[in-house]
Design an enzyme around this catalytic site. Structure first.
Site, short mmCIF file in Angstrom:
data_model
loop_
_atom_site.label_atom_id
_atom_site.label_comp_id
_atom_site.label_asym_id
_atom_site.label_seq_id
_atom_site.Cartn_x
_atom_site.Cartn_y
_atom_site.Cartn_z
N ASP A 160 0.84 -1.19 0.00
CA ASP A 160 0.00 0.00 0.00
C ASP A 160 0.89 1.25 0.00
O ASP A 160 2.09 1.18 0.25
CB ASP A 160 -0.89 -0.03 1.25
N GLU A 169 2.69 4.78 -4.19
CA GLU A 169 2.69 5.68 -5.35
C GLU A 169 4.02 6.44 -5.53
O GLU A 169 4.25 6.89 -6.66
CB GLU A 169 1.55 6.71 -5.22
N ASP A 222 -8.62 4.67 -2.24
CA ASP A 222 -9.53 5.11 -1.17
C ASP A 222 -10.72 5.86 -1.76
O ASP A 222 -10.63 7.05 -2.07
CB ASP A 222 -8.78 6.00 -0.18
#
Length: 358
Positions: A85, A88, A203
């Site tokens: 997670d 990015e 999200d």
């Protein structure tokens, strides 16, 4: 480990973050394991665990190091899959050279590092992207664009490859450690990621609009070569009504990756806690499980031919001009058409059926 909550139906899913590093292990510096700042030191950022350095997964040594890290965790907790997670990559701070004086101020996501040189020529290139709004810099809330990889490549030139590089390293590590075909879930993806990892759409929010977004995003990802994909059912942010969750599981159950997930700040909203949703989930998931042989065939086709598992109508009916304008219905393979409810208080829907026998 990331402090985001997660739910797992079967087995053990270890949620790992790219920030799982031992920053005190100075010998790793000589291997060039971490992104470097313009002083040649490991670039510092801040994520859920606190101050961190970022592994450079483009470094040939990174896979060997990461495999060892995965093995160490597996020795302590024999897990079945991994969830990577924030890759990015994310950063709660913005700056090219950051330090920490040991003081923690504010909330867990508020930056408490001391930073300098927040703006460089690489943050304002001639071609601008809409990064956190048109006025934000490219290095905003991520690694500095001037950070360097092991071979001198700037983060500016390799930024979009970070999640893919981590997925490749993690797949190799999982395969070696577990000696089985791995399950791997990644938030950040790039062209080619579908060969290494499953993906979820990030999200989202508990709204009917986001149900629609999830359908479009799953289809787009499939056509971009990422077939195992899904969205957080019921929405990650905010509480969802029983009606909303009921509609969402009716849709999300048929996505390739199907998971209910929520922000830790929400009240509990597991599907079985909501009466109407419980009924919908039982029906939809029972049908999904009956269709697992069909889904397995579609997974094999995705692997061998590159076909998406969930498809827009025009994918199967390219000669039908009306199919191009259908955005919120989807096909599972070429033979099952799903026409979801994506509006509140709906008592009927209008569905388009291409020519054929349904």
């Amino acid at each position: 480990m990331t402090k985001k909550d997660f739910h797992c139906m079967n087995g053990v899913l270890l949620s790992m973050n790219y920030t799982l590093i031992a920053s005190t292990m100075s010998f790793l510096w000589t291997l060039g394991i971490f992104l470097k700042n313009d002083k040649g030191e490991p670039h510092m950022g801040q994520v859920w665990p606190g101050p961190v350095h970022y592994p450079d997964f483009l470094n040939p040594n990174a896979i060997r190091w990461w495999t060892n890290e995965v093995q160490l965790f597996h020795d302590q907790l024999p897990f079945d899959g991994m969830w990577i997670d924030m890759n990015e990559l994310s950063n709660f701070c913005t700056g090219t050279n950051c330090t920490w004086n040991g003081t923690i101020l504010g909330g867990v996501t508020e930056c408490y590092l001391q930073f300098t040189n927040t703006h460089t020529k690489y943050d304002d290139p001639p071609f601008r992207i809409n990064h956190y709004g048109k006025n934000e810099k490219l290095g905003y809330l991520t690694a500095a664009m001037t950070s360097k990889h092991w071979d001198g490549t700037l983060e500016y030139d390799a930024h979009s490859l970070y999640g893919l590089a981590e997925s490749i390293a993690t797949k190799v590590a999982l395969t070696k450690v577990r000696k089985k075909r791995p399950f791997l879930l990644s938030r950040s993806t790039f062209v080619g990621s579908g060969a290494h990892a499953a993906h979820w759409t990030g999200d989202n929010k508990a709204t009917y609009r986001d149900i629609g977004y999830s359908i479009v995003t799953v289809m787009n990802s499939g056509m971009a070569g990422i077939p195992m994909v899904g969205a957080d059912i019921c929405g990650f942010y905010d509480m969802a009504s029983d009606d909303l969750c009921s509609r969402w599981i009716q849709t999300g159950a048929f996505h390739p990756f199907s998971r209910a997930h929520s922000n830790r700040d929400n009240a509990p909203k597991e599907l079985y806690l909501l009466p109407k949703t419980t009924i919908s989930a039982r029906k939809a998931l029972r049908l999904k499980y009956q269709l697992l042989p069909y889904y397995y065939t579609l997974n094999y086709e995705a692997h061998t031919k590159g076909y998406p598992i969930v498809r827009p109508l025009f994918f199967a009916f390219p000669q039908d001009p009306l199919a191009v304008d259908v955005s919120y219905q989807f096909l599972v393979g070429n033979h099952i058409l799903v026409s979801p409810v994506i509006t509140e208080n709906a008592t009927e829907i209008k569905a388009y059926f291409p020519t054929g026998t349904w």
